[in-house]
Design a protein around this motif. Structure first.
Motif, short mmCIF file in Angstrom:
data_model
loop_
_atom_site.label_atom_id
_atom_site.label_comp_id
_atom_site.label_asym_id
_atom_site.label_seq_id
_atom_site.Cartn_x
_atom_site.Cartn_y
_atom_site.Cartn_z
N THR A 1 0.83 -1.21 0.00
CA THR A 1 0.00 0.00 0.00
C THR A 1 0.86 1.25 0.00
O THR A 1 0.55 2.23 -0.69
CB THR A 1 -0.93 0.01 1.22
N GLU A 2 1.93 1.25 0.76
CA GLU A 2 2.82 2.41 0.79
C GLU A 2 3.47 2.65 -0.56
O GLU A 2 3.69 3.80 -0.95
CB GLU A 2 3.89 2.22 1.87
N GLY A 3 3.75 1.57 -1.28
CA GLY A 3 4.32 1.73 -2.61
C GLY A 3 3.34 2.36 -3.58
O GLY A 3 3.71 3.21 -4.41
N ILE A 4 2.06 1.98 -3.49
CA ILE A 4 1.04 2.52 -4.39
C ILE A 4 0.82 4.00 -4.14
O ILE A 4 0.72 4.80 -5.09
CB ILE A 4 -0.28 1.74 -4.22
N PHE A 5 0.75 4.39 -2.86
CA PHE A 5 0.41 5.77 -2.51
C PHE A 5 1.62 6.62 -2.12
O PHE A 5 1.47 7.74 -1.63
CB PHE A 5 -0.61 5.77 -1.36
N ASN A 6 2.81 6.06 -2.32
CA ASN A 6 4.05 6.81 -2.06
C ASN A 6 4.12 7.30 -0.60
O ASN A 6 4.46 8.46 -0.34
CB ASN A 6 4.19 7.99 -3.02
N VAL A 7 3.80 6.42 0.32
CA VAL A 7 3.89 6.74 1.74
C VAL A 7 5.31 6.43 2.22
O VAL A 7 5.81 5.33 1.99
CB VAL A 7 2.87 5.93 2.56
N LYS A 8 5.95 7.38 2.86
CA LYS A 8 7.34 7.21 3.30
C LYS A 8 7.40 6.48 4.64
O LYS A 8 7.75 7.05 5.66
CB LYS A 8 8.01 8.59 3.41
N GLY A 9 7.06 5.22 4.60
CA GLY A 9 7.05 4.43 5.83
C GLY A 9 7.97 3.23 5.74
O GLY A 9 8.96 3.23 4.99
N VAL A 10 7.63 2.19 6.48
CA VAL A 10 8.45 0.98 6.53
C VAL A 10 8.55 0.33 5.15
O VAL A 10 9.61 -0.13 4.75
CB VAL A 10 7.86 -0.01 7.55
N GLY A 11 7.44 0.30 4.42
CA GLY A 11 7.44 -0.33 3.10
C GLY A 11 8.42 0.34 2.16
O GLY A 11 9.19 -0.34 1.45
N ASN A 12 8.42 1.66 2.16
CA ASN A 12 9.33 2.41 1.31
C ASN A 12 10.79 2.14 1.69
O ASN A 12 11.65 1.92 0.84
CB ASN A 12 9.00 3.90 1.40
N ALA A 13 11.05 2.15 3.01
CA ALA A 13 12.42 1.91 3.49
C ALA A 13 12.87 0.48 3.20
O ALA A 13 14.02 0.25 2.79
CB ALA A 13 12.49 2.19 4.99
N LEU A 14 11.97 -0.48 3.38
CA LEU A 14 12.32 -1.88 3.09
C LEU A 14 12.57 -2.11 1.61
O LEU A 14 13.46 -2.88 1.23
CB LEU A 14 11.21 -2.81 3.59
N TYR A 15 11.78 -1.46 0.78
CA TYR A 15 11.94 -1.61 -0.67
C TYR A 15 13.34 -1.18 -1.10
O TYR A 15 14.04 -1.89 -1.83
CB TYR A 15 10.88 -0.78 -1.40
N HIS A 16 13.77 -0.02 -0.61
CA HIS A 16 15.11 0.47 -0.96
C HIS A 16 16.19 -0.40 -0.32
O HIS A 16 17.24 -0.65 -0.94
CB HIS A 16 15.27 1.92 -0.51
N ALA A 17 15.95 -0.89 0.89
CA ALA A 17 16.94 -1.73 1.56
C ALA A 17 17.13 -3.06 0.82
O ALA A 17 18.26 -3.54 0.67
CB ALA A 17 16.51 -1.99 3.00
N ILE A 18 16.04 -3.64 0.34
CA ILE A 18 16.13 -4.90 -0.40
C ILE A 18 16.84 -4.70 -1.73
O ILE A 18 17.67 -5.52 -2.14
CB ILE A 18 14.72 -5.50 -0.61
N ASN A 19 16.53 -3.58 -2.39
CA ASN A 19 17.19 -3.30 -3.67
C ASN A 19 18.70 -3.12 -3.51
O ASN A 19 19.48 -3.51 -4.39
CB ASN A 19 16.60 -2.03 -4.30
N LEU A 20 19.10 -2.55 -2.38
CA LEU A 20 20.52 -2.32 -2.12
C LEU A 20 21.17 -3.46 -1.35
O LEU A 20 22.35 -3.38 -1.00
CB LEU A 20 20.70 -1.01 -1.33
N ASN A 21 20.37 -4.53 -1.10
CA ASN A 21 20.88 -5.69 -0.36
C ASN A 21 21.39 -5.28 1.03
O ASN A 21 22.43 -5.75 1.49
CB ASN A 21 22.00 -6.39 -1.15
N GLU A 22 20.64 -4.40 1.69
CA GLU A 22 20.99 -3.92 3.02
C GLU A 22 20.45 -4.90 4.07
O GLU A 22 19.34 -4.72 4.60
CB GLU A 22 20.39 -2.53 3.26
N GLY A 23 21.21 -5.91 4.38
CA GLY A 23 20.76 -6.95 5.30
C GLY A 23 20.46 -6.42 6.69
O GLY A 23 19.48 -6.83 7.32
#
Length: 308
Positions: A251-273
């Motif tokens: 949901t945060e990705g759809i509505f561009n909410v700067k929450g956990v979803g947004n932070a996790l998305y970038h962390a996974i893309n950067l392989n931030e374990g």
């Protein structure tokens, strides 16, 4: 009661440790070099890469990394991101936004779900009941991303009531539409659970006794019927709070909410374990706390339940 709480807290320890260990292994043993990813498409200088790995503790075996991670975790340290920012800072920035979104969705699903389910259960077999079953089945059938895009198109593009995306995550008014989308699936389940439980309990002997005593209808429904019918609903709601926190990623990705979803998305893309593990640790703690609260609420809803 105190012994029960202590026993439940002890039971949570292996669950917590097992989950943290599993997530750590998944983020550390997956293919890919998170250190090399910091250089992007450019080839990293071997000396710089080695120095970076040493600074981040990535040049030692995974079991040694796990040991240091657990020691730091029990000291309240979640590590640092690849850019050097403490993970706890990332969590404190993103988590409050997701908590607000999840709690707003939680309130919406409780108020609407229980109310709809109550009226449907009291009118079992009638038009309102049949309409409720059809509408809730429709909500269950539509994936959250599809429902999100439909709501965006209808309420933003066509009606112009809201902005397509959230411009200010601190503004509760802008989080209402994402919260409705996030809680829609759970709302449907709550309505169905409440409806089924109400329809079954209304035929119970204690309900006939309450009516025969001449008690007011409001007291019969509110005190006797609702309290006994809410046990399965409370069970679902307790597990759903943690699910809402995790489900907010989409949901945060759809509505561009700067929450956990947004932070996790970038962390996974950067392989931030470390970042992924930190967020999962917090979500697991929330889930376990909600589970304990639900167990304690059983005794409040049903006086027959007692904890040794």
């Amino acid at each position: 009661m105190g012994r029960f709480v202590a026993r439940r807290l002890l039971q949570m320890i292996p669950v917590f440790l097992g989950t943290v260990t599993l997530i750590f292994l998944m983020t550390r043993l997956l293919p890919g070099d998170p250190a090399a990813a910091m250089w992007g498409d450019k080839a990293a200088d071997p000396a710089q890469l080695a120095a970076f790995k040493h600074r981040m503790g990535l040049d030692v075996p995974w079991y040694e990394q796990y040991y240091h991670y657990m020691i730091d975790l029990f000291q309240g340290k979640f590590g640092t991101t690849m850019s050097g920012r403490p993970v706890i800072d990332v969590i404190t920035d993103a988590l409050p936004v997701t908590v607000r979104l999840a709690l707003l969705a939680f309130v919406i699903e409780i108020v609407l779900g229980v109310t709809i389910g109550l009226f449907a259960g009291l009118r079992r077999g009638k038009a309102f009941d049949k309409s409720t079953l059809i509408l809730t089945l429709l909500l269950i059938s539509i994936p959250v991303p599809v429902l999100g895009f439909i709501f965006q198109n209808v309420f933003s593009t066509q009606l112009g009531w809201v902005t397509p995306t959230v411009q200010d995550s601190e503004n509760l008014g802008q989080l209402v539409l994402p919260a409705i989308v996030l809680g829609s699936l759970s709302l449907a389940y709550v309505a169905r659970l409440t409806r089924t439980s109400i329809a079954e309990n209304i035929k119970a002997d204690y309900m006939r006794t309450a009516v025969a005593k001449g008690l007011p209808k409001r007291r019969v429904i509110g005190t006797h019927l609702m309290r006994n019918s809410m046990i399965p609903v409370v069970t679902f709601l307790g597990t759903d709070l943690g699910a809402l926190m995790g489900g907010a990623i989409v949901t945060e990705g759809i509505f561009n909410v700067k929450g956990v979803g947004n932070a996790l998305y970038h962390a996974i893309n950067l392989n931030e374990g470390a970042t992924v593990s930190g967020f999962v640790v917090v979500l697991v703690l929330i889930y376990l706390a909600a589970s304990l609260i639900v167990d304690l609420l059983y005794a409040v809803l049903d006086p027959r339940i007692r904890y040794a």
